[in-house]
Design a protein around this motif. Structure first.
Motif, mmCIF file in Angstrom:
data_model
loop_
_atom_site.group_PDB
_atom_site.id
_atom_site.type_symbol
_atom_site.label_atom_id
_atom_site.label_comp_id
_atom_site.label_asym_id
_atom_site.label_seq_id
_atom_site.Cartn_x
_atom_site.Cartn_y
_atom_site.Cartn_z
ATOM 1 N N TYR A 1 6.095 23.322 5.275
ATOM 2 C CA TYR A 1 6.511 22.272 6.198
ATOM 3 C C TYR A 1 7.661 21.461 5.615
ATOM 4 N N ASP A 2 8.822 21.582 6.263
ATOM 5 C CA ASP A 2 10.000 20.824 5.848
ATOM 6 C C ASP A 2 9.914 19.435 6.478
ATOM 7 N N ASN A 3 9.479 18.483 5.669
ATOM 8 C CA ASN A 3 9.258 17.124 6.144
ATOM 9 C C ASN A 3 10.510 16.276 5.898
ATOM 10 N N ASN A 4 11.512 16.484 6.773
ATOM 11 C CA ASN A 4 12.779 15.759 6.646
ATOM 12 C C ASN A 4 13.411 15.929 5.269
ATOM 13 N N GLY A 5 13.465 17.176 4.820
ATOM 14 C CA GLY A 5 14.111 17.468 3.544
ATOM 15 C C GLY A 5 13.166 17.563 2.367
ATOM 16 N N ARG A 6 11.928 17.125 2.527
ATOM 17 C CA ARG A 6 10.919 17.275 1.476
ATOM 18 C C ARG A 6 9.917 18.333 1.920
ATOM 19 N N ASP A 7 9.814 19.416 1.150
ATOM 20 C CA ASP A 7 8.887 20.475 1.512
ATOM 21 C C ASP A 7 7.460 20.097 1.141
ATOM 22 N N ILE A 8 6.556 20.232 2.103
ATOM 23 C CA ILE A 8 5.120 20.180 1.842
ATOM 24 C C ILE A 8 4.667 21.622 1.685
ATOM 25 N N ASP A 9 3.936 21.912 0.611
ATOM 26 C CA ASP A 9 3.612 23.299 0.280
ATOM 27 C C ASP A 9 2.992 24.043 1.458
ATOM 28 N N PHE A 10 2.011 23.428 2.127
ATOM 29 C CA PHE A 10 1.347 24.106 3.233
ATOM 30 C C PHE A 10 1.052 23.162 4.384
ATOM 31 N N LEU A 11 1.326 23.632 5.571
ATOM 32 C CA LEU A 11 0.721 23.074 6.770
ATOM 33 C C LEU A 11 -0.297 24.116 7.206
ATOM 34 N N ALA A 12 -1.579 23.811 7.042
ATOM 35 C CA ALA A 12 -2.663 24.751 7.372
ATOM 36 C C ALA A 12 -3.311 24.324 8.676
ATOM 37 N N GLU A 13 -3.443 25.286 9.599
ATOM 38 C CA GLU A 13 -3.947 24.966 10.935
ATOM 39 C C GLU A 13 -5.044 25.939 11.352
ATOM 40 N N ARG B 1 6.245 12.404 -7.024
ATOM 41 C CA ARG B 1 6.926 13.455 -6.260
ATOM 42 C C ARG B 1 5.986 14.122 -5.262
ATOM 43 N N GLU B 2 4.765 14.396 -5.683
ATOM 44 C CA GLU B 2 3.817 15.067 -4.788
ATOM 45 C C GLU B 2 3.373 14.140 -3.663
ATOM 46 N N MET B 3 3.163 12.874 -3.972
ATOM 47 C CA MET B 3 2.670 11.939 -2.960
ATOM 48 C C MET B 3 3.731 11.569 -1.934
ATOM 49 N N VAL B 4 4.983 11.421 -2.367
ATOM 50 C CA VAL B 4 6.020 10.988 -1.443
ATOM 51 C C VAL B 4 6.314 12.053 -0.394
ATOM 52 N N ALA B 5 5.970 13.299 -0.687
ATOM 53 C CA ALA B 5 6.212 14.378 0.275
ATOM 54 C C ALA B 5 5.428 14.171 1.571
ATOM 55 N N PHE B 6 4.319 13.417 1.501
ATOM 56 C CA PHE B 6 3.486 13.189 2.689
ATOM 57 C C PHE B 6 4.066 12.117 3.617
ATOM 58 N N SER B 7 5.062 11.401 3.172
ATOM 59 C CA SER B 7 5.595 10.281 3.953
ATOM 60 C C SER B 7 6.016 10.724 5.354
ATOM 61 N N GLY B 8 5.548 9.999 6.358
ATOM 62 C CA GLY B 8 5.944 10.280 7.727
ATOM 63 C C GLY B 8 5.129 11.332 8.440
ATOM 64 N N THR B 9 4.113 11.910 7.772
ATOM 65 C CA THR B 9 3.261 12.899 8.440
ATOM 66 C C THR B 9 2.284 12.191 9.376
ATOM 67 N N GLY B 10 1.755 12.945 10.337
ATOM 68 C CA GLY B 10 0.892 12.371 11.367
ATOM 69 C C GLY B 10 -0.324 11.658 10.810
ATOM 70 N N GLN B 11 -0.603 10.482 11.339
ATOM 71 C CA GLN B 11 -1.721 9.676 10.846
ATOM 72 C C GLN B 11 -3.078 10.310 11.139
ATOM 73 N N LEU B 12 -3.132 11.128 12.183
ATOM 74 C CA LEU B 12 -4.406 11.746 12.557
ATOM 75 C C LEU B 12 -4.668 13.044 11.796
ATOM 76 N N ASP B 13 -3.660 13.542 11.072
ATOM 77 C CA ASP B 13 -3.830 14.773 10.305
ATOM 78 C C ASP B 13 -4.276 14.461 8.880
ATOM 79 N N THR B 14 -4.931 15.420 8.252
ATOM 80 C CA THR B 14 -5.478 15.226 6.909
ATOM 81 C C THR B 14 -4.457 15.621 5.849
ATOM 82 N N ARG B 15 -4.298 14.736 4.858
ATOM 83 C CA ARG B 15 -3.387 15.007 3.744
ATOM 84 C C ARG B 15 -4.229 15.332 2.514
ATOM 85 N N ILE B 16 -3.886 16.458 1.877
ATOM 86 C CA ILE B 16 -4.683 16.935 0.748
ATOM 87 C C ILE B 16 -3.786 17.230 -0.444
#
Length: 397
Positions: A317-329, A351-366
């Motif tokens: 998941y390319d989160n506005n230039g920061r890659d999140i390793d996996f979007l699992a659905e 570095r790992e935590m900032v990648a989550f910035s701006g992701t959906g509030q209802l989705d789980t961040r792991i």
């Protein structure tokens, strides 16, 4: 041998169906054992069962054409009731698909295995007109190899799994030297027989160099162009088109998976680059020298393989230039997952935590790491690798 109920339970509902059951996966991942276990279940309810292993020379000497397969089954079936036909590594016979098509019309329930996704080629599926169902088998995940180790009165540590992965037979060897020799021989067989000979590759040395580069570079984002450019810098000339074709061969032999990147900004998949994962991390480890194993990238690769086993669809998941390793659905649930060997260092943690910035509030961040300390926050759930590897589903967190 461990009974892999997860896979067999998915196939069991098709035992009496006229759909051709295609069981695929990389060489030596356990397809044949699963087919034998299915055969055992079928033989317990019917004597009208025929099993052929086309890696057995006695079988291949007797059966040379697709018509020989049909004749053999007709001569060995007990009666005209439904006959269960199990064909192991059937792609060794030319035009094997014609045998499957013919047997299906003769009241046979056909099961086949193979180590190449050409089993699902357009030519084959067109001939069957959709009368097939496929099942992908993978090397052992940690839960499975731990259970198999118990059967052998052994134990498997997470560190061992991070290095030598889950090819079932490797657990039968006691020393690292023997394990390495087994994996090296398996690797050579896959590259030589399943790819070089099958596709008639002429630039063998160049191909092997690209293969080694790809397998030792697991869990990284690459494009065919970037690989071709790197090879050029090493004095090896191959075009981007050739590299892309060769990567496709690795994919078709189930050696690697190409995971697509999804751009949040563009709201579409990015076609030019993928993240490449090995079917088993041992294919990376045999290419490491002086025991300098790449545990960081192997850990991420293992998380990917475990997510596949759990049934998740995954993208990078390319989160506005920061890659999140996996979007699992799965089941309309979304999980954003970052993976690191350790986040004890402040820079890595940030570095790992900032990648989550701006992701959906209802989705789980792991965040998954090999750390023993719990780094969970109000927004991010930290899961220790040891806990993740025994999970059946992310929904349990």
């Amino acid at each position: 041998m461990l009974k892999r109920e997860k896979y067999i339970s998915e196939i069991r509902g098709f035992y009496d169906d006229d759909m051709i059951k295609i069981i695929t996966g990389v060489r030596r991942c356990g397809k044949s054992v699963i087919l034998e276990q299915i055969a055992e279940e079928l033989q317990n309810k019917s004597t009208n069962t025929v099993f052929l292993n086309f890696e057995d020379r006695i079988v291949t000497e007797e059966i040379e054409t697709w018509k020989d397969i049909v004749n053999y089954v007709e001569n060995h079936r007990v009666n005209d009731n439904i006959c269960y036909v199990l064909l192991d590594e059937v792609q060794e016979i030319e035009n094997w698909q014609l045998a499957c098509k013919t047997l299906r019309l003769r009241k046979c329930s056909v099961f086949i295995t193979g180590s190449n996704s050409k089993l699902l080629s357009g030519e084959f599926t067109k001939e069957l007109s959709g009368r097939y169902v496929s099942f992908r088998i993978y090397p052992f995940v940690f839960k499975e190899i731990s259970k198999y180790a118990e059967e052998l009165n052994k134990t498997i540590s997470i560190s061992d799994y991070l290095i030598w992965g889950g090819f079932p037979k490797r657990l039968e060897y006691d020393t690292e030297k023997d394990i390495r020799r087994y994996i090296n021989d398996l690797d050579a067989t896959i590259v030589e027989n399943d790819i070089i000979k099958r596709y008639g590759i002429k630039k063998i040395n160049e191909f092997k160099k690209v293969v080694s580069f790809v397998l030792v570079s697991n869990s990284r984002i690459y494009s065919a162009k970037s690989i071709a450019d790197y090879m050029k810098g090493q004095g090896i000339t191959c075009t981007s088109n050739t590299v892309q074709k060769w990567i496709g061969y690795l994919d078709e032999a189930y050696i690697i998976s190409q995971v697509k990147r999804y751009s949040k900004k563009a709201k579409k998949e990015l076609e030019q680059s993928h993240k490449l994962y090995n079917c088993d991390v041992a294919l990376n480890s045999i290419r490491c020298k002086n025991n300098r194993y790449n545990l960081t990238h192997n850990l991420e690769n293992i998380v990917y393989n475990e997510l596949l086993y759990m049934g998740y669809n995954t993208t990078v998941y390319d989160n506005n230039g920061r890659d999140i390793d996996f979007l699992a659905e799965k089941d309309n649930l979304r999980y954003y997952i970052q993976v690191a060997y350790s986040v004890s260092d402040d820079k890595t943690y940030d570095r790992e935590m900032v990648a989550f910035s701006g992701t959906g509030q209802l989705d789980t961040r792991i965040l998954i790491t090999n750390d023993d300390i719990d780094y969970s926050t109000s927004n991010v759930r930290h899961i220790k690798l040891s806990d993740f590897l025994i999970m059946e589903s992310l929904s349990s967190i």
